[in-house]
Design an enzyme around this catalytic site. Structure first.
Site, mmCIF file in Angstrom:
data_model
loop_
_atom_site.group_PDB
_atom_site.id
_atom_site.type_symbol
_atom_site.label_atom_id
_atom_site.label_comp_id
_atom_site.label_asym_id
_atom_site.label_seq_id
_atom_site.Cartn_x
_atom_site.Cartn_y
_atom_site.Cartn_z
ATOM 1 N N HIS A 111 1.245 -6.898 2.022
ATOM 2 C CA HIS A 111 0.096 -6.285 2.686
ATOM 3 C C HIS A 111 0.391 -4.843 3.074
ATOM 4 O O HIS A 111 -0.460 -3.952 2.937
ATOM 5 C CB HIS A 111 -0.278 -7.119 3.917
ATOM 6 N N GLU A 162 0.087 -2.748 0.034
ATOM 7 C CA GLU A 162 -1.339 -2.541 -0.280
ATOM 8 C C GLU A 162 -1.878 -1.329 0.483
ATOM 9 O O GLU A 162 -2.566 -0.473 -0.079
ATOM 10 C CB GLU A 162 -2.133 -3.794 0.069
ATOM 11 N N HIS A 163 -1.561 -1.244 1.771
ATOM 12 C CA HIS A 163 -2.010 -0.112 2.590
ATOM 13 C C HIS A 163 -1.436 1.207 2.064
ATOM 14 O O HIS A 163 -2.135 2.222 1.994
ATOM 15 C CB HIS A 163 -1.572 -0.307 4.043
#
Length: 441
Positions: A57, A60-61
């Protein structure tokens, strides 16, 4: 629902696997002006080692935070300028970056996605800023009891396995991550053979092959492993059996949040469509059995529904109900009565036809949405390695019989193993006793 109408256009599916292992799947819809382009990476929570929790995650950012030629603002400004949308999400089994634009802007979508995939700089200052953003995201989730209950439920079901860890990570795990960890994970998992580009809309497959040629050069993927990586090397460990049990989580709130679940079919099981219909009958929509029994007839919950969570090697059918602490046992009792009813009595042909129409209606409505189609063809490639048309899926749904529903219901509910998590304030002592007696705790 009657006979399905023929599609308005001759949508065409094509697939190309390039020499470096990168896969391109497309579904052409000449009748649409919109175009959805997605880059799907087979890297999610289950691929993380315990000390990497939350890194998928976080990565992803960071792919939104600037490349060698574009700043973070440039990336979003270029897509905004043409009225497009650029977004991403991380799941337990994959990460997706997707852009929605007009067909005329296919070049921009391909260029931006290729740039962030290959040339992101992972700036150290942006890394520290984004760490704070993610910690705020985790804090927000912890203040949403329904989301928190779901995360805690999966933790109890799968334990230390990656399917059990929170997608966002934990405040402590995110605080421990370093930029070097992110780069190592990126180079290990963001490799051509683990990436699928999925496109749906008004553009030819040949045009997209040309657009994504920059991703084919070996020199464009520096620092990647030279050899094919095994599933275990990539962190893909077989899922354990789903744990049964009763878990209480004390939180200050007005309501209690009850999640009840059982192990069910994995994604590739031939019983999958039976499970989808069973889930639909039990708890999808206001006409579902659980909604009618728990909310409409008894008034025990405002929100009540069931969900089917399927993975490549595991699956869970769960029921959520938000209720008053004094009504916890009554909700669980009604859930049990509903599943017992499905085990005991076959659905009538009319009931099954209604559920079939509900499920097929959702699929057919989604077929008119290029983002939904982009997602569907990508998931089919990731999970099955092949294309399923809407007509094929509808035919598989039509093949399910009342006897199939009853057989699978008995298989997943009949053994008596239950997984129940209750999050909220301490209930009355009498309720706790009833729930524990029911669970044999």
């Amino acid at each position: 629902m009657g006979r399905r109408r023929k599609p308005r256009s001759k949508k065409q599916f094509r697939k190309t696997v390039f020499s470096n292992g990168l896969t391109l799947v497309t579904e052409q819809h000449p009748e649409y002006r919109s175009l959805s382009v997605g880059v799907w990476v087979k890297a999610g929570t289950r691929h993380e080692r315990p000390r990497e929790t939350g890194i998928s995650h976080f990565l992803e950012h960071m792919l939104f935070k600037g490349t060698e030629t574009r700043s973070a603002l440039d990336i979003v400004r270029e897509v905004d300028r043409v009225g497009g949308e650029f977004n991403a999400f991380t799941s337990r089994e994959y990460t997706c970056f997707h852009i929605l634009v007009l067909d005329r802007d296919v070049g921009l979508a391909a260029d931006v996605l290729s740039d962030v995939l290959l040339n992101s700089t992972f700036d150290a200052g942006e890394f520290e800023t984004e760490r704070k953003v993610i910690q705020q995201e985790i804090a927000i989730t912890e203040e949403n009891p329904e989301e928190l209950a779901t995360d805690l439920f999966f933790e109890r079901l799968y334990g230390r396995h990656g399917l059990g860890r929170q997608i966002l990570g934990y405040d402590a795990s995110v605080r421990r991550l370093r930029r070097a960890d992110l780069l190592r994970y990126y180079r290990k998992h963001y490799v051509p053979e683990q990436i699928i580009i999925s496109v749906s809309g008004s553009v030819s497959h040949e045009a997209l092959v040309r657009r994504f040629r920059p991703l084919l050069g070996q020199g464009r993927w520096p620092g990647r492993p030279k050899k094919h990586q095994s599933r275990r090397k990539l962190g893909l460990v077989q899922a354990p059996r789903v744990r049964s049990g009763l878990w209480w989580e004390r939180r200050p709130s007005e309501q209690s949040h009850v999640i009840w679940g059982v192990e069910t079919a994995k994604y590739t099981s031939r019983d999958r469509f039976i499970c989808l219909l069973l889930n639909c009958y039990l708890g999808v929509g206001m006409s579902s059995l659980l909604f009618q029994e728990i909310r409409e007839k008894k008034g025990l919950a405002y929100s009540v529904y069931s969900s089917l969570s399927s993975f490549i090697d595991s699956g869970v059918l769960s029921v959520y109900a938000g209720t008053h602490p004094a009504q916890i046992f009554n909700c669980i009792k009604l859930i049990e009565e509903c599943v017992a009813q499905v085990c005991k009595t076959s659905l009538t042909e009319d009931e099954l036809a209604s559920v079939r129409d509900n499920l097929k209606g959702s699929l057919l409505l989604g077929a008119d949405n290029v983002e939904a189609r982009m997602s569907s063809i990508a998931k089919n490639e990731i999970i099955f390695g092949r294309y399923y048309s809407i007509d094929e899926v509808c035919d598989l749904i039509d093949e399910v019989t009342p006897q199939d529903i009853r057989r699978v219901a008995r298989k997943i509910f009949g053994h008596g193993k239950r997984s129940v998590l209750i999050l909220g304030p301490k209930p009355p002592r009498s309720v706790v006793k009833k729930v524990k007696d029911w669970a044999g705790d």
